[in-house]
Design a protein around this motif. Structure first.
Motif, short mmCIF file in Angstrom:
data_model
loop_
_atom_site.label_atom_id
_atom_site.label_comp_id
_atom_site.label_asym_id
_atom_site.label_seq_id
_atom_site.Cartn_x
_atom_site.Cartn_y
_atom_site.Cartn_z
N GLU A 1 0.82 -1.21 0.00
CA GLU A 1 0.00 0.00 0.00
C GLU A 1 0.86 1.27 0.00
N HIS A 2 1.88 1.28 0.86
CA HIS A 2 2.73 2.47 0.93
C HIS A 2 3.64 2.61 -0.28
N GLU B 1 1.51 4.25 -2.96
CA GLU B 1 1.36 5.66 -2.59
C GLU B 1 2.65 6.44 -2.89
N TRP B 2 3.78 5.85 -2.45
CA TRP B 2 5.09 6.49 -2.68
C TRP B 2 5.35 6.70 -4.16
N GLU C 1 3.28 9.52 -5.60
CA GLU C 1 3.80 10.78 -5.06
C GLU C 1 5.11 11.18 -5.75
N ARG D 1 -4.80 8.33 -11.99
CA ARG D 1 -5.03 8.49 -10.55
C ARG D 1 -4.70 9.91 -10.08
N TYR E 1 5.60 -1.56 -9.39
CA TYR E 1 4.33 -0.84 -9.37
C TYR E 1 3.27 -1.63 -10.15
N ARG F 1 0.13 -3.29 -8.34
CA ARG F 1 -1.15 -2.69 -8.73
C ARG F 1 -2.04 -3.71 -9.43
#
Lengths: 306, 306
Positions: free
Chosen positions: A24-25, A28-29, A32, A69, A215, A219
């Motif tokens: 999950e992180h 997100e990372w 970002e 996204r 990723y 994903r």
């Protein structure tokens, strides 16, 4: 190993960032970091109409996913190259790309090269001297032409490609081996549009290939894992093998190499150094009397004095 | 394979020059090429007093031999580093160097590091943080200091070193990986003397390592074949391994890489390209209407038109 941000088990560890992260992180990372990279190089403002060059591989599909996204309105363009060679490469790539777009309600444009130009890319390569030696070069000319044409005709402001750090470092290495000044000057995360050439951006240029692969995997993006059969053994790929060995010996080497290049280029190449050199002040070391640029003792006397 | 210049069997083949040569013609070619390199870069005029930095290895002894045969009056300087490690490395190196000088009636100067500074180079490296990580860096500082001091004190005009193409390409690669602008600016076959720094020349900078090794072997020079035990696995050597793989895939790559660098640097780096870029004239291709810098049809239309 635990995730740096929560008690979960880490799904991936990036040694050059000293950063283990859970699924999950990591997702997100990654998003970002893409956003940061786009801001740093001034790639997008949420105003542009974006066309993503999609091949069905991990990089381009991940890029399209991340732009979606981040609320960047991007359509995709797939070029059917007509590569089959018994593996159905082009057909399978298109199928995966279509499925990806449908799942997300994204608009996919398709240009079928053999339908428009009467021959497949492998046929075109086979019939030209350039293509017999370097089929990837012929394919590159074809893709650049079609991407630009489609972007212009579709009214897009910018073309986004999924080139990752491994791609950029390998191309940089190759350009330096040949000291191809024009190519070195053009190699950039952002190329502004001018005179009928649509601008280009590479939002993944700071991600290692294993990071874009991670990723896509985490994903759950289904992508074509095989490489194009014609790309096996080309110069870019043999250079990638060398740079991977270097990276294994010196983690972070590829990233430093590429970012250092961008930094130096931004600073007007060696202009600064040459100016500095002209003023570099040599004076006698107070201890041994030999010339040094250090303010105090020379490097040798400091070493011996230890 | 036959020698290119006589009916003898070739003793060495240099694929990047397409040149197989017998022993006699190879020795002749090698000396001639050294002379050419020195002329091209304006290294010597037969007026200077030259000091050759000799280690007992193939490069420096071959250089001293060639300078002697070309009637350049050169003395040698050997630095006893105190490297033993059970192999007697420094002692054996000195012995071979002495024998070489005696056979030719050449003057050899010797500086014994531990005698002058109270500790060996390995001891010095062991006692500093820099040396524990990179002993070769400490050795380099020591050697540069002593070579310069000895050259100044002995009234020499120039210091000649045996650096070959493999050395120069590995250093260039490393400087580019780190984008060390100061080092890139300084890396040159000739460094003019200034402010107490004696000038330096590298007459072998265009020879592959296997070419200097072949010269030493065919000339019958006895040299120390082992590498310094502290140099094993250092960055320069791991970079050499990578560049050797590249050379195996693309013969001549190392030479192009190094010579291209010198050429670009001579031309003021990218200044020319940037100027050219500013004026690069894009106009619509007469066939497809897309922008091109070609005088006629764009690359794509020429490809398709074939």
């Amino acid at each position: 190993m635990r995730c740096r941000k929560c008690p979960q088990k880490a799904a991936i560890h990036m040694p050059h960032h000293h950063l283990p992260l859970c699924r999950e992180h990591y997702l997100e990372w990654f998003i970002e970091q893409t956003d940061r990279c786009m801001h740093k190089y001034g790639m997008l403002t949420h105003q542009e109409r974006i066309l993503v060059a999609v091949s069905g591989g991990k990089d381009s599909l991940s890029l399209w996913d991340v732009l979606w996204r981040l609320d960047y309105p991007a359509d995709g363009l797939f070029i059917g190259l007509g590569v089959d060679e018994g593996t159905g490469y082009s057909a399978r790539s298109l199928e995966l790309t279509r499925r990806f777009a449908e799942e997300r309600g994204l608009r996919l444009r398709v240009v079928d090269f053999p339908q428009v130009y009467g021959k497949t890319i492998p046929e075109l390569a086979h019939h030209t001297r350039r293509g017999q030696v370097r089929p990837c070069s012929v394919c590159g000319i074809g893709k650049r032409h079609i991407f630009n044409q489609a972007a212009l005709e579709g009214g897009y402001d910018i073309l986004a490609t999924g080139h990752n750090l491994d791609d950029e470092a390998a191309v940089l290495f190759s350009n330096l081996l040949n000291w191809d000044i024009d190519q070195l000057d053009r190699q950039s995360p952002v190329l502004l549009s001018r005179d009928g050439l649509v601008g280009k951006i590479k939002p993944f240029c700071r991600f290692y290939e294993r990071e874009t692969a991670a990723y896509a995997l985490l994903r759950g993006i289904e992508y074509i894992e095989d490489e194009c059969p014609f790309a096996v053994g080309n110069h870019t790929n043999t250079n990638k093998v060398l740079l991977n060995q270097l990276e294994a010996q010196q983690p972070g080497a590829k990233l430093n190499f590429y970012l250092g290049f961008l930094q130096v280029k931004k600073g007007g190449w060696l202009a600064a150094a040459q100016q500095k050199q002209a003023h570099a002040d040599l004076h006698p070391c107070p201890t041994c009397g030999q010339p040094t640029t250090n303010p105090g003792d020379c490097a040798f006397c400091r070493l011996i004095g230890n």
